[in-house]
Scaffold this active site. Structure first.
Site, PDB file in Angstrom:
ATOM      1  N   SER A  16     -95.991 -67.266  -5.016  1.00 39.29           N
ATOM      2  CA  SER A  16     -95.234 -67.125  -5.937  1.00 39.29           C
ATOM      3  C   SER A  16     -95.558 -66.757  -7.538  1.00 39.29           C
ATOM      4  O   SER A  16     -95.129 -66.317  -8.122  1.00 39.29           O
ATOM      5  CB  SER A  16     -94.072 -67.823  -6.097  1.00 39.29           C
ATOM      6  OG  SER A  16     -94.431 -69.267  -6.424  1.00 39.29           O
ATOM      7  N   LYS A  64     -96.503 -70.341 -16.062  1.00 36.34           N
ATOM      8  CA  LYS A  64     -95.431 -69.831 -15.201  1.00 36.34           C
ATOM      9  C   LYS A  64     -94.078 -70.247 -15.736  1.00 36.34           C
ATOM     10  O   LYS A  64     -94.065 -71.254 -16.056  1.00 36.34           O
ATOM     11  CB  LYS A  64     -95.785 -70.410 -13.994  1.00 36.34           C
ATOM     12  CG  LYS A  64     -95.078 -70.038 -12.641  1.00 36.34           C
ATOM     13  CD  LYS A  64     -95.521 -70.647 -11.260  1.00 36.34           C
ATOM     14  CE  LYS A  64     -94.816 -70.159 -10.289  1.00 36.34           C
ATOM     15  NZ  LYS A  64     -95.005 -70.616  -8.873  1.00 36.34           N
ATOM     16  N   SER A  97     -98.763 -70.834  -3.483  1.00 36.52           N
ATOM     17  CA  SER A  97     -98.543 -69.954  -4.568  1.00 36.52           C
ATOM     18  C   SER A  97     -99.502 -69.995  -5.376  1.00 36.52           C
ATOM     19  O   SER A  97     -99.283 -69.165  -6.489  1.00 36.52           O
ATOM     20  CB  SER A  97     -97.047 -70.414  -4.991  1.00 36.52           C
ATOM     21  OG  SER A  97     -95.971 -69.967  -4.284  1.00 36.52           O
TER      22      SER A  97
END
Ligand code: GLN
Length: 486
Positions: A151, A76, A175
């Site tokens: 997210s 990420k 997320s």
């Protein structure tokens, strides 16, 4: 079986047996990433990946290293990685090349993994759809018109579409779990403090926690073994010993008591999602688990509580992005005030600015007691509800998201968006570990089942999830369009 449908355990065995080299495996994934139209990645690090792959092949040839040597993963874009752009999907950090590694990045490097690139996400992890990224939206591989969740949407898509063996994620209010649920993969948010936050770009520090996003619970256990542990660079990381999370995966779960919070099965829950959750509960009963209804009365306040605390913390954390030290700086500032003002106005996106304003307002002298202090008190009550519940049950089960993935662009109003986080926020507010595992499909879109455990019960969560996955095949389903690719 094609390489990208294999689990970490299978890939590791294949590498050791010489069925394929790490360089071949890495090229296979890089090729799939470059041919994909899902926009799951912000940066693809081909050269670095191939360098790491060659080093991993050397290790494997010498019979050195652990199970994760040479496993390609997607990181990420919120974890600092030395020499690689780390943007948190913001224009503000579009020019930021990290001079150091986050502890998670460092640990994955030490274990000789291969980083394929950095994944797309909501800007500074604020969002539930990955639509607030400066780098454009990410598409759900089960249906391109749908959101992948957020997210950590890019990470979930990378795993679901076979673009990486696993991915990293962070979870402040859902997320990891929500995009895992909407993309049909497994995601684990550990107990707060289990994984170091050092070098993870901060959103809301008392809630942020990193974890693995994988095909299976077994893979999540393998990755958590490397990610977890005390770090003296993070004062909130826990000294608690790290067990081998793979050791008890196969234990029987007979005799376990599962709690169903009645607040998680209200009328807001989509009936297609509800029926899959009920079917999953039947599977658990077949495994010898007993089920009890419980109540988490204060969980109904999770949304207002979280949407005060998280913006308050973000308004403070994001004050470091001032156009002076690093990141975006506006052109030709008139004076220092103009430099701050325009750099932040031009560098941050709409949702991030909204939250900075809410947080700054709620922390201001006249309103602190009414909002921030009040929210902290309710946060405490939410934790107490869990304490009571875990006196009666071993694990709590419910949905992750009230619906399956919705259409890209369809939710425009921020409050409606916040409401979709109703089932995930409580675990963050209490700091509890929680997972999402695939539980079937509603109208061809994945449904995720949420498991919430008591503090430090990752082993039990993984064991419970693994037993479910031994009994079902939802986690083995892959979106058709990704199968058609390279
Ligand atoms: N959707 C939630 C938010 O926008 C959670 C995001 C997260 O966990 N990073 O704050």
């Amino acid at each position: 079986m094609v390489m990208h449908t294999k689990t970490i355990a299978e890939l590791s065995a294949g590498l050791r047996a010489g069925d394929f080299s790490c360089v071949e495996l890495t090229k296979h994934y890089l090729n799939r990433i470059h041919n994909s139209d899902l926009n799951a990645f912000i940066s693809v690090t081909d050269d670095l990946a191939l360098r790491q792959a060659r080093a991993a092949d050397d290790k494997i040839a010498k019979g050195e290293g652990g199970i994760l040597v040479g496993i390609p993963y997607a990181h990420k874009d919120i974890f600092c990685s030395t020499g690689v752009k780390t943007s948190a999907a913001s224009k503000m950090l579009d020019n930021f090349i990290s001079p150091y590694d986050a502890t998670v990045s460092h640990k994955l490097n030490q274990a000789n993994l291969v980083m394929l690139g950095k994944t797309n996400m909501d800007e500074f992890a604020m969002g539930s759809t990955t639509e607030s990224s400066y780098y454009g939206k990410t598409h759900n591989p089960w249906d391109r018109k749908k959101i992948p969740g957020g997210s950590s949407g890019g990470s979930a898509v990378a795993v679901a579409a076979g673009l990486s063996a696993f991915a990293t994620g962070t979870d402040t209010g859902g997320s990891i779990r929500q995009p895992a649920s909407l993309c049909g993969i497994t995601g684990l948010k550990p107990t707060y403090g289990r994984v170091s936050r050092y070098g993870m770009i901060a959103y809301a520090s008392s809630l942020d926690q990193a974890g693995p996003m994988t095909k299976t619970a077994q893979d999540a256990a393998i990755v958590l073994n490397v990610m977890a542990g005390f770090d003296k660079k993070d004062s909130t990381s826990a000294t608690q010993a790290v067990p081998d999370y793979t050791k008890n995966l196969n234990n029987s779960i007979q005799g376990l008591t599962i709690g169903l919070p009645k607040e998680f099965f209200s009328t807001d829950l989509d009936s297609g999602v509800a029926s899959k959750i009920m079917a999953a509960i039947k599977e658990f009963e077949a495994l010898g688990v007993s089920v009890k209804e419980i109540s988490l009365p204060n969980s109904t306040y999770a949304i207002p509580t979280y949407y005060i605390i998280a913006p308050c913390e973000c308004s403070s954390n994001l004050s470091r992005m001032d156009g002076v030290r690093f990141g975006y700086r506006c052109d030709n500032p008139k004076d220092l005030q103009d430099l701050y003002l325009r750099s932040r106005t031009e560098g941050f996106g709409e949702e991030v600015k909204r939250r900075i304003m809410i947080g700054t307002f709620a922390l201001s002298a006249g309103y602190y007691d009414a909002y921030y202090l009040k929210a902290q008190k309710i946060r405490h009550s939410i934790s107490d509800d869990f304490k009571t519940a875990f006196g009666k049950v071993d694990i709590i089960i419910g949905p992750v998201s009230p619906t399956t993935a919705w259409d890209l662009g369809s939710i425009k109003d921020p409050v409606t968006m916040y409401l979709s986080d109703i089932y995930t926020l409580s675990a963050n507010l209490a700091g509890l570990p929680s997972m999402s595992i695939p539980a079937g499909f509603s109208q061809n879109l994945p449904v995720g089942l949420q498991l919430i455990g008591n503090y430090w019960s990752e082993e039990r969560l993984l064991n419970t999830a693994h037993k479910f996955q031994m009994q079902t095949d939802f986690h083995q389903k892959t979106p058709q369009r990704s199968e058609a690719m390279a």
